[in-house]
Design a protein around this motif. Structure first.
Motif, PDB file in Angstrom:
ATOM      1  N   ILE A 236     -24.561 -17.168 -15.204  1.00 48.84           N
ATOM      2  CA  ILE A 236     -23.124 -16.958 -14.616  1.00 48.84           C
ATOM      3  C   ILE A 236     -22.720 -17.980 -13.571  1.00 48.84           C
ATOM      4  N   GLY A 238     -24.470 -20.699 -13.166  1.00 47.53           N
ATOM      5  CA  GLY A 238     -24.563 -22.078 -13.850  1.00 47.53           C
ATOM      6  C   GLY A 238     -23.500 -22.308 -14.766  1.00 47.53           C
ATOM      7  N   GLY A 239     -22.676 -21.365 -14.951  1.00 46.97           N
ATOM      8  CA  GLY A 239     -21.469 -21.617 -15.964  1.00 46.97           C
ATOM      9  C   GLY A 239     -21.127 -20.845 -17.082  1.00 46.97           C
ATOM     10  N   LEU A 240     -22.274 -20.222 -17.410  1.00 45.14           N
ATOM     11  CA  LEU A 240     -22.419 -19.667 -18.706  1.00 45.14           C
ATOM     12  C   LEU A 240     -21.578 -18.297 -18.685  1.00 45.14           C
ATOM     13  N   THR A 241     -20.371 -18.033 -19.414  1.00 42.41           N
ATOM     14  CA  THR A 241     -19.463 -16.931 -19.316  1.00 42.41           C
ATOM     15  C   THR A 241     -19.914 -15.528 -20.035  1.00 42.41           C
ATOM     16  N   THR A 242     -20.467 -16.045 -21.341  1.00 38.30           N
ATOM     17  CA  THR A 242     -20.759 -14.704 -22.131  1.00 38.30           C
ATOM     18  C   THR A 242     -22.021 -14.820 -23.009  1.00 38.30           C
TER      19      THR A 242
ATOM     20  N   PHE B  46     -19.959 -27.945 -11.599  1.00 37.99           N
ATOM     21  CA  PHE B  46     -20.630 -28.625 -12.611  1.00 37.99           C
ATOM     22  C   PHE B  46     -21.118 -27.544 -13.577  1.00 37.99           C
ATOM     23  N   GLY B  47     -21.017 -27.790 -14.932  1.00 36.75           N
ATOM     24  CA  GLY B  47     -21.410 -26.859 -15.846  1.00 36.75           C
ATOM     25  C   GLY B  47     -20.378 -25.701 -16.075  1.00 36.75           C
ATOM     26  N   HIS B  48     -19.269 -25.613 -15.525  1.00 36.03           N
ATOM     27  CA  HIS B  48     -18.481 -24.507 -15.675  1.00 36.03           C
ATOM     28  C   HIS B  48     -17.174 -25.162 -16.420  1.00 36.03           C
ATOM     29  N   LYS B  49     -16.637 -24.221 -16.991  1.00 28.66           N
ATOM     30  CA  LYS B  49     -15.182 -24.582 -18.185  1.00 28.66           C
ATOM     31  C   LYS B  49     -14.036 -24.540 -17.384  1.00 28.66           C
ATOM     32  N   ILE B  68     -16.281 -17.689 -28.106  1.00 30.46           N
ATOM     33  CA  ILE B  68     -17.085 -17.362 -26.942  1.00 30.46           C
ATOM     34  C   ILE B  68     -16.811 -16.171 -26.173  1.00 30.46           C
ATOM     35  N   TYR B  80      -9.533 -22.751 -14.441  1.00 24.08           N
ATOM     36  CA  TYR B  80     -10.822 -22.274 -14.597  1.00 24.08           C
ATOM     37  C   TYR B  80     -10.964 -21.251 -15.430  1.00 24.08           C
ATOM     38  N   HIS B  82     -13.671 -18.591 -16.849  1.00 21.50           N
ATOM     39  CA  HIS B  82     -14.910 -18.099 -16.357  1.00 21.50           C
ATOM     40  C   HIS B  82     -14.841 -16.421 -16.570  1.00 21.50           C
ATOM     41  N   VAL B  83     -15.788 -15.524 -16.010  1.00 22.17           N
ATOM     42  CA  VAL B  83     -15.910 -14.033 -15.972  1.00 22.17           C
ATOM     43  C   VAL B  83     -14.769 -13.555 -15.487  1.00 22.17           C
ATOM     44  N   VAL B  86     -12.299 -14.127 -18.815  1.00 24.78           N
ATOM     45  CA  VAL B  86     -12.753 -14.104 -20.128  1.00 24.78           C
ATOM     46  C   VAL B  86     -13.770 -12.785 -20.368  1.00 24.78           C
ATOM     47  N   SER B  88     -16.566 -10.904 -22.970  1.00 27.49           N
ATOM     48  CA  SER B  88     -17.445 -10.880 -23.979  1.00 27.49           C
ATOM     49  C   SER B  88     -17.033  -9.869 -25.119  1.00 27.49           C
TER      50      SER B  88
END
Lengths: 386, 100
Positions: A236, A238-242, B46-49, B68, B80, B82-83, B86, B88
């Motif tokens: 998380i 690092g940018g991974l959300t799910t 960096f690496g985030h959406k 996703i 931005y 992220h969690v 969003v 899952s």
């Protein structure tokens, strides 16, 4: 396209030409290690299993060790047995002999202790090394290659460039008539419906769903919900959300071709194409599964920097993380710009990786080989130690 | 000039930052679907959406051409992603009912 390899008696082709010193059981590891260190041209295969396990696990270990002995990169094999272990050295020897390669054995309790076992083992190993050193590399089509693909110590960059490029190289090899193997069932969770859509036949799609379900059930039996803990705090940050995003980034490493079959741990895929082996994601166990499958070369993408290779298979480390490439240059073979964008960028980089794979298959050394890092593989087992 | 963010698939509604980006940064992103211009509404590490389209509350967030996650609130271009906005479907592909 072609590479230079070693012709084996059963028609397979090796990219390396080692004598394997294979331990039958954890209790024999030290002797196997000492023999491998006492003779040039030998590699050890050690593990934590072979006894004190349930019969299904003993069968799995037997099958895996036999398949490891089958790997085309081993020109000949010395089996090191304690003497009282539950896996049967004679059964494994017979299994490996079907390849036509020379198989010798040394039994510690029979020969009278470790010193005598090491002496006899070294004597046999030296004779085998000299014999196999007569073999020369010859040209073979790339269709003779089976490539394994792994992602480890992944971060956001893995899914952006390194994995898509590994996938592009897989697609190329399969187009040329070769095979690719990937696994790490844990890493499919959240994307198994996508993999299932790519199955060549409905029963293969069902196997994909089954192996994910079984992996989750095993964890749940210990009270651990695999989907609940994913992504990890590190992912998380690092940018991974799910979990879906994480797994999608992982499965692209297997390319886009139809999945021909799903195999159990320790089995050897038959025919050409893309295959899945049911394995955990951890390096020691998964790399062994790739060796057992018959892979002669492995592409291993990494974000944060996984250092290990495998005793007798060249493992090409690829990263898209510029910091990792700079800091861990001892361990990384290839850097791919994470800014690689669009289909043409991925295709070109995939072709460059493919050329590197052919060069490594033909003898170019990887960082893991020259650092000698990778002495601790293991075998995956399902049940308890008893 | 190197791109500072990447869109992986023509169907995607998010881009991933390849360097640390700042709020109010304007980006021109080339991808297989053409070129788009986005102004960021937050810092994006960096690496985030960040979003490159309007994503309605309850709609799918798409990356790699696949869902996703689901937007917990309405998301605007440049937000931005992220969690915090969003969730899952806990990897349950069946809950998306026919992806995309």
């Amino acid at each position: 396209m072609s590479f230079a390899g070693y012709q084996r008696q059963n028609g397979t082709v090796g990219t390396r030409n080692y004598v394997g010193i294979i331990s039958m059981v954890c209790c024999a590891n030290d002797v196997a290690w000492w023999i491998s260190q006492g003779v040039e041209g030998c590699v050890p295969f050690l593990h934590s299993h072979g006894c004190g396990q349930t019969q299904p696990d003993l069968d799995l270990v037997t099958r895996t060790i036999t398949s490891v002995g089958w790997n085309p990169n081993l020109a000949a094999v010395l089996l090191v047995s304690l003497g009282c272990e539950s896996v049967l050295v004679d059964k494994i020897a017979e299994g490996i002999m079907q390849t036509g390669k020379r198989v010798e054995k040394v039994i510690i309790q029979k020969i009278g202790g470790s010193t005598r076992a090491v002496a006899e083992g070294c004597r046999l190993a030296r004779s085998m090394v000299i014999e196999v050193s007569k073999l020369r590399r010859e040209d073979f089509p790339d269709s003779a290659l089976m490539m394994g693909v792994k992602c480890g110590a992944s971060d956001t960059t893995s899914g952006l460039a390194a994995n898509p490029i590994a996938g592009a190289a897989c697609d190329l090899l399969i187009d040329h008539g070769g095979s690719c193997v990937f696994g790490e069932t844990t890493e499919f969770i959240g994307a198994e419906h996508i993999l299932a859509q790519r199955a060549a036949r409905p029963e293969v799609a069902q196997k994909i769903r089954n192996i994910v379900e079984l992996m989750e059930k095993r964890a749940m039996a210990m009270g651990f919900d695999m989907r609940g803990g994913q992504p990890t705090a590190g992912n998380i940050a690092g940018g991974l959300t799910t979990i879906e995003e994480k797994s999608l980034g992982a499965i692209v490493k297997g390319g886009s071709k139809p999945i021909q079959e799903v195999y159990e741990y320790g089995e050897r895929p038959q025919g050409n194409g893309l295959f899945i082996v049911d394995t955990p994601g951890r390096e020691p166990e998964f790399l062994t599964a790739l060796a057992a499958a018959g892979c002669q070369v492995v592409v291993f993408t990494t974000g944060l920097g996984a250092p290990q290779g495998f005793p007798f298979i060249p493992v090409i480390k690829v990263t898209s993380n510029p910091t990792t490439y700079e800091r861990l240059e001892d361990h990384i073979d290839m850097f791919v710009e994470p800014t690689i964008n669009g289909d043409s960028g991925i295709t070109q980089a995939g072709e460059a990786l493919y050329q590197e794979i052919l060069a490594v298959a033909s003898g170019k050394q990887t960082k893991a080989e020259v650092t000698g890092y990778g002495n601790f593989p293991n075998i995956f087992t399902l049940g308890p130690t008893i | 000039m190197k791109q500072r963010a990447v869109i992986l698939n023509v169907e995607d509604n998010v881009a991933t930052a390849l360097v640390d980006l700042k709020s109010k940064d304007g980006l021109e992103l080339k991808f297989a679907g053409g070129t788009i211009t986005i102004e960021l509404n937050s810092d994006i590490p960096f690496g985030h959406k960040f979003s490159i389209a309007n994503i309605e509350h309850g709609s799918q967030v798409i990356k790699y051409g696949e869902a996703i996650g689901i937007a917990k609130v309405k998301i605007h271009p440049g937000d931005y992603v992220h969690v915090h906005n969003v969730e899952s479907a806990r990897g349950r592909g069946d809950l998306y009912g026919g992806t995309k």
